[in-house]
Write a protein that holds these residues in place. Structure first.
Motif, PDB file in Angstrom:
ATOM      1  N   VAL A 171      18.192   7.278 -46.860  1.00  0.00           N
ATOM      2  CA  VAL A 171      17.878   6.837 -48.220  1.00  0.00           C
ATOM      3  C   VAL A 171      16.470   7.300 -48.559  1.00  0.00           C
ATOM      4  CG1 VAL A 171      17.540   4.870 -49.761  1.00  0.00           C
ATOM      5  CG2 VAL A 171      19.408   4.835 -48.089  1.00  0.00           C
ATOM      6  N   THR A 172      16.356   8.087 -49.609  1.00  0.00           N
ATOM      7  CA  THR A 172      15.051   8.449 -50.161  1.00  0.00           C
ATOM      8  C   THR A 172      14.748   7.504 -51.307  1.00  0.00           C
ATOM      9  OG1 THR A 172      15.158  10.786 -49.566  1.00  0.00           O
ATOM     10  CG2 THR A 172      13.759  10.206 -51.420  1.00  0.00           C
ATOM     11  N   GLU A 231      17.548   2.420 -33.563  1.00  0.00           N
ATOM     12  CA  GLU A 231      17.599   3.836 -33.210  1.00  0.00           C
ATOM     13  C   GLU A 231      18.335   4.659 -34.262  1.00  0.00           C
ATOM     14  OE1 GLU A 231      15.768   5.246 -31.012  1.00  0.00           O
ATOM     15  OE2 GLU A 231      15.005   3.267 -30.447  1.00  0.00           O
ATOM     16  N   LYS A 232      19.404   4.091 -34.828  1.00  0.00           N
ATOM     17  CA  LYS A 232      20.121   4.814 -35.880  1.00  0.00           C
ATOM     18  C   LYS A 232      19.237   4.997 -37.107  1.00  0.00           C
ATOM     19  CE  LYS A 232      24.346   4.918 -38.636  1.00  0.00           C
ATOM     20  NZ  LYS A 232      25.716   4.374 -38.808  1.00  0.00           N
ATOM     21  N   VAL A 233      18.514   3.947 -37.477  1.00  0.00           N
ATOM     22  CA  VAL A 233      17.643   4.031 -38.644  1.00  0.00           C
ATOM     23  C   VAL A 233      16.524   5.040 -38.397  1.00  0.00           C
ATOM     24  CG1 VAL A 233      15.955   2.742 -40.019  1.00  0.00           C
ATOM     25  CG2 VAL A 233      18.202   1.746 -39.535  1.00  0.00           C
ATOM     26  N   ASN A 282      14.716   7.826 -42.986  1.00  0.00           N
ATOM     27  CA  ASN A 282      14.628   7.416 -44.389  1.00  0.00           C
ATOM     28  C   ASN A 282      13.304   7.899 -44.968  1.00  0.00           C
ATOM     29  OD1 ASN A 282      17.127   5.870 -44.701  1.00  0.00           O
ATOM     30  ND2 ASN A 282      16.218   4.429 -43.250  1.00  0.00           N
ATOM     31  N   HIS A 283      13.336   8.249 -46.216  1.00  0.00           N
ATOM     32  CA  HIS A 283      12.259   9.032 -46.846  1.00  0.00           C
ATOM     33  C   HIS A 283      11.643   8.202 -47.974  1.00  0.00           C
ATOM     34  CE1 HIS A 283      11.085  13.324 -48.267  1.00  0.00           C
ATOM     35  NE2 HIS A 283      10.451  12.475 -49.066  1.00  0.00           N
ATOM     36  N   SER A 289      11.623  15.957 -41.542  1.00  0.00           N
ATOM     37  CA  SER A 289      12.186  15.086 -42.587  1.00  0.00           C
ATOM     38  C   SER A 289      13.587  15.523 -42.984  1.00  0.00           C
ATOM     39  CB  SER A 289      11.271  15.056 -43.815  1.00  0.00           C
ATOM     40  OG  SER A 289      11.478  16.169 -44.667  1.00  0.00           O
ATOM     41  N   LEU A 290      13.892  16.802 -42.833  1.00  0.00           N
ATOM     42  CA  LEU A 290      15.234  17.327 -43.125  1.00  0.00           C
ATOM     43  C   LEU A 290      16.161  17.263 -41.905  1.00  0.00           C
ATOM     44  CD1 LEU A 290      13.617  18.566 -45.582  1.00  0.00           C
ATOM     45  CD2 LEU A 290      15.162  20.511 -45.426  1.00  0.00           C
ATOM     46  N   ARG A 291      15.633  16.776 -40.792  1.00  0.00           N
ATOM     47  CA  ARG A 291      16.375  16.750 -39.518  1.00  0.00           C
ATOM     48  C   ARG A 291      16.812  18.168 -39.110  1.00  0.00           C
ATOM     49  NH1 ARG A 291      20.893  12.240 -39.860  1.00  0.00           N
ATOM     50  NH2 ARG A 291      20.839  12.648 -42.086  1.00  0.00           N
ATOM     51  N   LEU A 292      15.905  19.117 -39.357  1.00  0.00           N
ATOM     52  CA  LEU A 292      16.178  20.518 -39.023  1.00  0.00           C
ATOM     53  C   LEU A 292      15.096  21.098 -38.119  1.00  0.00           C
ATOM     54  CD1 LEU A 292      17.358  21.954 -42.476  1.00  0.00           C
ATOM     55  CD2 LEU A 292      18.786  21.468 -40.478  1.00  0.00           C
ATOM     56  N   GLU A 293      14.301  20.235 -37.461  1.00  0.00           N
ATOM     57  CA  GLU A 293      13.166  20.736 -36.695  1.00  0.00           C
ATOM     58  C   GLU A 293      13.574  21.576 -35.491  1.00  0.00           C
ATOM     59  OE1 GLU A 293      13.832  16.526 -34.992  1.00  0.00           O
ATOM     60  OE2 GLU A 293      14.157  17.627 -36.861  1.00  0.00           O
ATOM     61  N   ASP A 294      14.832  21.473 -35.068  1.00  0.00           N
ATOM     62  CA  ASP A 294      15.299  22.324 -33.978  1.00  0.00           C
ATOM     63  C   ASP A 294      15.689  23.716 -34.472  1.00  0.00           C
ATOM     64  OD1 ASP A 294      17.452  21.227 -35.406  1.00  0.00           O
ATOM     65  OD2 ASP A 294      18.821  21.472 -33.709  1.00  0.00           O
TER      66      ASP A 294
END
Length: 582
Positions: free
Chosen positions: A366-367, A393-395, A400-401, A523-528
């Motif tokens: 949720v942003t 852990e899920k949160v 969330n942004h 923040s985009l869950r793309l750091e990998d």
């Protein structure tokens, strides 16, 4: 910090070309040598060369090391000392909206200091209504500045709009985007009278006679009128997605978090990727209810799997806890000056909390747009409640942004860190702006509150995941403009003798760059996959006109990417600074 490149001489390069290849399967499609490469990877901050294969980085290091990855089919690019860095990531942008405003709706930029009189602004409205907007059922668009009307004796209200657009409904946003002024025809069409109650979370302002003056404050009230606006055409949405992507790429941006969306936008990005034309990673957080027009996103969200692709993902939603400091629509811990008004919540807390829990439970981040410090505290409270229901852990994993973070109480940094919230700061608004002088009259502590807006330096000190983002269209797209102002708190290009909005709050260039690269990737869950130049990540990078660490602070904004690459492919090329859409 200065780059310390270890450039090869032409003789050394010749020797390197003669070295053997890397082990089988490691030979690169392209090797780049002799550069000043800033990786944003703390384990290897600088390199002078890198190898790319199948759209990913194979290795970064010295030119000699990288030339070992060359074979007979490899292309060699001599960077000749040029500065290379990761592609930028804009973690808050509204690209389709920008181009819809530019191509379809009324558009006036308030991003610069050019002042307009009420008459000059009215002439712009009139010219649009008689020209490009002549066939429109409604005149809708953005934006006007309240400073246009300050101390002029002219009031921006429905009567002002009636003077210039008397023949059909008109609705024009203010520079913050959270107040819309409509004319009499629009009020009549929506059935808004002195007896109409504003939807919860919004305000319909009245004049001294008790009649609606045309001011609609915050989304719920705006939607009461704009729900009558005609629907957007799919053709316009698709064209806006394509045009905005080209502009985004030109500024060196290779990943975005789109903070808007509907089924039409999802379809547009899906189709672009399936056609091999999507040249950026797109994460979408559509409004729970579209901010201006009120359409619910839930039906489309339930079918989001139909639209998601390798490069396009719908992984969150966008909502609001409060609205804007203008019109006293930011929720504060202390009352506005000279009043007992603590500001109005856009979304009642109980409903907001339930939405946070529900969407997190669906696996969606949720942003939340928040401006006031009380709004910020309530957002964190809802995240904490979600953690009790959905698990901490899920949160934390959802990240969330929190968008904007104008005002943050000291204790809330630790709370944000505990739930792993992304704290987003909006650099387009933290320079000295004429409108702040008006706003200071309302704030509990006057200009002292405004000076402390956007406390990104404290977020860094507290170990929060901090990002800076454009909020294009409410502020300029150009990341370099924002990166400069992060380090100066002055208008872009201003000298050290010119006014700063709190020089004690500036941050180092390294942190400013990180806010637009690796932290944004987190923040985009793309750091990998993106955000830094590292082995195995996408080869998203840009070659800059100059080394950002070697130009004067007030000239960072004047730099630009000469070449931009996405997944190893050239997607944009500039021989001068790109010109941004107004």
């Amino acid at each position: 910090m200065k780059a310390k490149p270890f450039l090869l001489s032409s003789l050394a390069l010749s020797l390197a070309l003669a070295t053997g290849s890397a082990s089988a399967g490691e030979n690169a499609d392209t090797v780049y040598v002799n550069g000043q490469v800033y990786t944003v990877n703390t384990d290897q901050a600088w390199a002078e060369a890198f190898a790319v294969k199948d759209g990913k980085f194979v290795k970064l290091g010295s030119s000699k090391e990288i030339m070992a990855f060359k074979d007979a089919d490899s292309k060699v690019v001599d960077l000749k000392g040029q500065f290379v860095m990761p592609g930028f990531i804009d973690a808050h942008t509204h690209p389709v909206r920008v181009k819809m405003v530019e191509n379809v709706f009324f558009n006036n930029s308030t991003a610069n200091l050019e002042h307009k009189t009420p008459e000059e602004f009215g002439k712009l409205l009139q010219e649009y209504a008689k020209g490009r907007g002549a066939d429109k059922e409604w005149i809708f668009g953005k934006a006007f500045s309240w400073s246009y009307f300050h101390n002029t004796g002219v009031t921006m209200d429905r009567h002002y709009l009636d003077k210039y657009i008397p023949d059909r409904p008109a609705a024009i946003e203010d520079e913050g985007g959270h107040v819309v002024v409509v004319n009499t025809r629009a009020l009549e069409l929506a059935g808004i009278t002195k007896d109409t109650k504003a939807a919860e979370g919004g305000k319909i302002l009245l004049d001294e006679k008790g009649e609606p003056n045309g001011h609609l404050v915050a989304g719920p009230a705006i939607q009461q009128v704009l729900k009558y606006h005609p629907a957007h055409r799919m053709k316009d949405v698709t064209e806006a997605a394509v045009e905005s992507m080209k502009e985004i790429n030109a500024f060196g941006i290779t990943s975005v978090k789109v903070m808007e969306g509907d089924r039409e936008q999802m379809q547009a990005y899906h189709d672009l990727d399936k056609a091999g034309k999507l040249t950026m990673d797109v994460n979408m957080h559509p409004y729970i209810n579209e901010f201006y027009f009120g359409k619910s996103i839930l039906p489309a969200l339930k079918e989001k799997h139909k639209y998601e692709t390798e490069r396009f993902r719908v992984d969150g939603v966008k909502t609001f806890i409060d609205s804007s400091p203008f019109g006293r629509a930011a929720a504060l811990h202390k009352p506005y000056a000279g009043s007992d008004d603590y500001g109005k919540l856009y979304t009642p807390y109980e409903r907001f909390k339930d939405e946070m829990i529900m969407y997190n439970g669906m696996g969606l981040a949720v942003t939340t747009h928040t401006v006031g410090d009380r709004g910020m505290s309530l957002v964190l409270k809802a995240m904490e409640e979600s953690a009790k229901v959905n698990g901490i852990e899920k949160v934390r994993e959802l990240r969330n942004h929190i968008a904007h973070c104008f005002m943050v109480e000291d204790q809330d940094f630790a709370r944000a860190k505990n739930v792993n919230a992304t704290m987003e700061f909006s650099p387009g608004f933290w320079t000295p702006m004429p409108v702040y002088e008006m706003l200071a009259q309302d704030m509990p502590n006057g200009m002292e509150d405004i000076k402390n807006f956007f406390p990104i330096k404290k977020a860094i000190a507290e170990g929060n995941n901090y990002v800076a983002a454009s909020d294009w269209s409410q502020s300029p797209l150009d990341p370099l403009q924002h990166i400069e102002t992060l380090t100066t708190r002055r208008m872009p290009g201003a000298s050290e003798s010119e006014k700063s909005m709190n020089p004690d709050a500036v941050i180092p260039l390294e942190n400013a760059i990180r806010s637009y690269t690796l932290n944004a990737a987190v923040s985009l869950r793309l750091e990998d996959k993106v955000g830094s130049l590292e082995k195995g990540k996408k080869a998203n990078f840009q070659i800059m006109s100059n080394n950002l660490f070697e130009v004067p602070k007030n000239q960072v904004h004047a730099q630009y990417p000469t070449k931009v690459y996405y997944e190893g492919k050239l997607i944009a090329e500039n021989d001068r600074k790109p010109v941004e859409a107004s």
